[in-house]
Motif scaffolding. Structure first.
Motif, mmCIF file in Angstrom:
data_model
loop_
_atom_site.group_PDB
_atom_site.id
_atom_site.type_symbol
_atom_site.label_atom_id
_atom_site.label_comp_id
_atom_site.label_asym_id
_atom_site.label_seq_id
_atom_site.Cartn_x
_atom_site.Cartn_y
_atom_site.Cartn_z
ATOM 1 N N VAL A 9 0.774 -1.113 -0.045
ATOM 2 C CA VAL A 9 -0.153 0.075 0.057
ATOM 3 C C VAL A 9 0.768 1.277 -0.032
ATOM 4 O O VAL A 9 1.696 1.329 1.047
ATOM 5 C CB VAL A 9 -0.931 0.262 1.364
ATOM 6 C CG1 VAL A 9 -1.833 1.135 1.248
ATOM 7 C CG2 VAL A 9 -1.805 -1.224 1.379
ATOM 8 N N LEU A 10 0.770 2.014 -1.026
ATOM 9 C CA LEU A 10 1.683 3.325 -1.203
ATOM 10 C C LEU A 10 0.888 4.596 -1.432
ATOM 11 O O LEU A 10 -0.076 4.342 -2.118
ATOM 12 C CB LEU A 10 2.517 2.952 -2.475
ATOM 13 C CG LEU A 10 3.440 1.710 -2.293
ATOM 14 C CD1 LEU A 10 3.881 0.998 -3.633
ATOM 15 C CD2 LEU A 10 4.764 2.171 -1.651
ATOM 16 N N ALA A 11 1.297 5.662 -0.716
ATOM 17 C CA ALA A 11 0.551 7.047 -1.192
ATOM 18 C C ALA A 11 1.808 7.738 -1.621
ATOM 19 O O ALA A 11 3.109 7.752 -0.718
ATOM 20 C CB ALA A 11 -0.018 7.504 0.116
ATOM 21 N N PHE A 12 1.831 8.690 -2.660
ATOM 22 C CA PHE A 12 3.164 9.153 -3.251
ATOM 23 C C PHE A 12 2.620 10.538 -3.807
ATOM 24 O O PHE A 12 1.496 10.463 -4.261
ATOM 25 C CB PHE A 12 4.065 8.156 -3.846
ATOM 26 C CG PHE A 12 3.278 7.471 -4.940
ATOM 27 C CD1 PHE A 12 2.860 7.841 -6.226
ATOM 28 C CD2 PHE A 12 2.383 6.261 -4.504
ATOM 29 C CE1 PHE A 12 2.347 7.276 -7.359
ATOM 30 C CE2 PHE A 12 1.749 5.465 -5.556
ATOM 31 C CZ PHE A 12 1.749 6.155 -6.808
ATOM 32 N N GLN A 13 3.515 11.214 -4.376
ATOM 33 C CA GLN A 13 3.329 12.423 -5.165
ATOM 34 C C GLN A 13 3.203 12.002 -6.592
ATOM 35 O O GLN A 13 2.448 12.405 -7.244
ATOM 36 C CB GLN A 13 4.255 13.611 -4.899
ATOM 37 C CG GLN A 13 4.140 14.042 -3.455
ATOM 38 C CD GLN A 13 5.286 15.188 -3.299
ATOM 39 O OE1 GLN A 13 6.419 15.126 -3.852
ATOM 40 N NE2 GLN A 13 4.786 15.954 -2.135
ATOM 41 N N SER A 14 4.338 11.246 -7.157
ATOM 42 C CA SER A 14 4.243 10.969 -8.652
ATOM 43 C C SER A 14 5.285 9.800 -8.975
ATOM 44 O O SER A 14 5.871 9.295 -7.895
ATOM 45 C CB SER A 14 4.768 12.196 -9.342
ATOM 46 O OG SER A 14 6.318 12.289 -8.738
#
Length: 176
Positions: free
Chosen positions: A140-145
């Motif tokens: 599970v990842l949350a990131f800008q780009s």
């Protein structure tokens, strides 16, 4: 012959795997029982354990009769639990995606099955975790780009993503 859907085909394959797993487990349990237990079994009338696996979406029903001194019940339970968990994986991925998108509003989010052949080139990662559903572990990842390339199976059982992106097959390019 009636045409089957992908879901019916997958369930059929899963039930065949379950049946083979149970048959294999029965054979393995006979080999793994202590020699004294194996020797004692023929002298006494063998216990007959009967169970019925409930009918699945595909219409299959499996009746199981085994002499295994109670070793097989937990194995069968585990196999049936794996089949149930397999059916629930798409909903699990949806929930993880929704929850992560809500928690990290304004970021891109990727949920991907760790067993897949994939590569990540991400920037501005603010969340990186692993969660488990049955026998599947998801990243599970949350990131800008960044870019994610999935060279494995797609579909909601294996991945889900949201945010600002363009997709070409298994390649997803996220922008901020």
């Amino acid at each position: 012959m009636p045409e089957t859907t992908s879901k019916e085909h997958t369930m059929s394959k899963n039930l065949k795997r379950a049946a083979l797993t149970v048959v294999g487990a029965v054979a393995a349990s006979a080999l793994l029982l202590p020699a004294t237990a194996q020797a004692a079994t023929p002298a006494a009338a063998p216990a007959r354990i009967a169970g019925q696996v409930s009918t699945m979406d595909s219409g299959w029903k499996v009746d199981i009769f085994v002499d295994a001194m109670g070793y097989i019940g937990p194995i069968i339970g585990n196999v049936l639990n794996d089949i149930r968990m397999e059916k629930e994986r798409p909903a699990f991925v949806h929930r993880q995606l929704d929850d992560t998108m809500n928690a990290y509003s304004g970021y891109n989010v990727m949920i991907i099955n760790d067993k897949l052949d994939y590569s990540l080139d991400l920037h501005g990662v603010v969340a990186n975790a692993r969660v488990t559903q049955g026998s599947a572990t998801y990243r599970v990842l949350a990131f800008q780009s960044g870019t994610v390339v999935n060279r494995g199976d797609g579909g909601w059982s294996n991945w889900g993503f949201g945010g600002w992106f363009t997709r070409n097959g298994g390649t997803v390019v996220f922008t901020s």
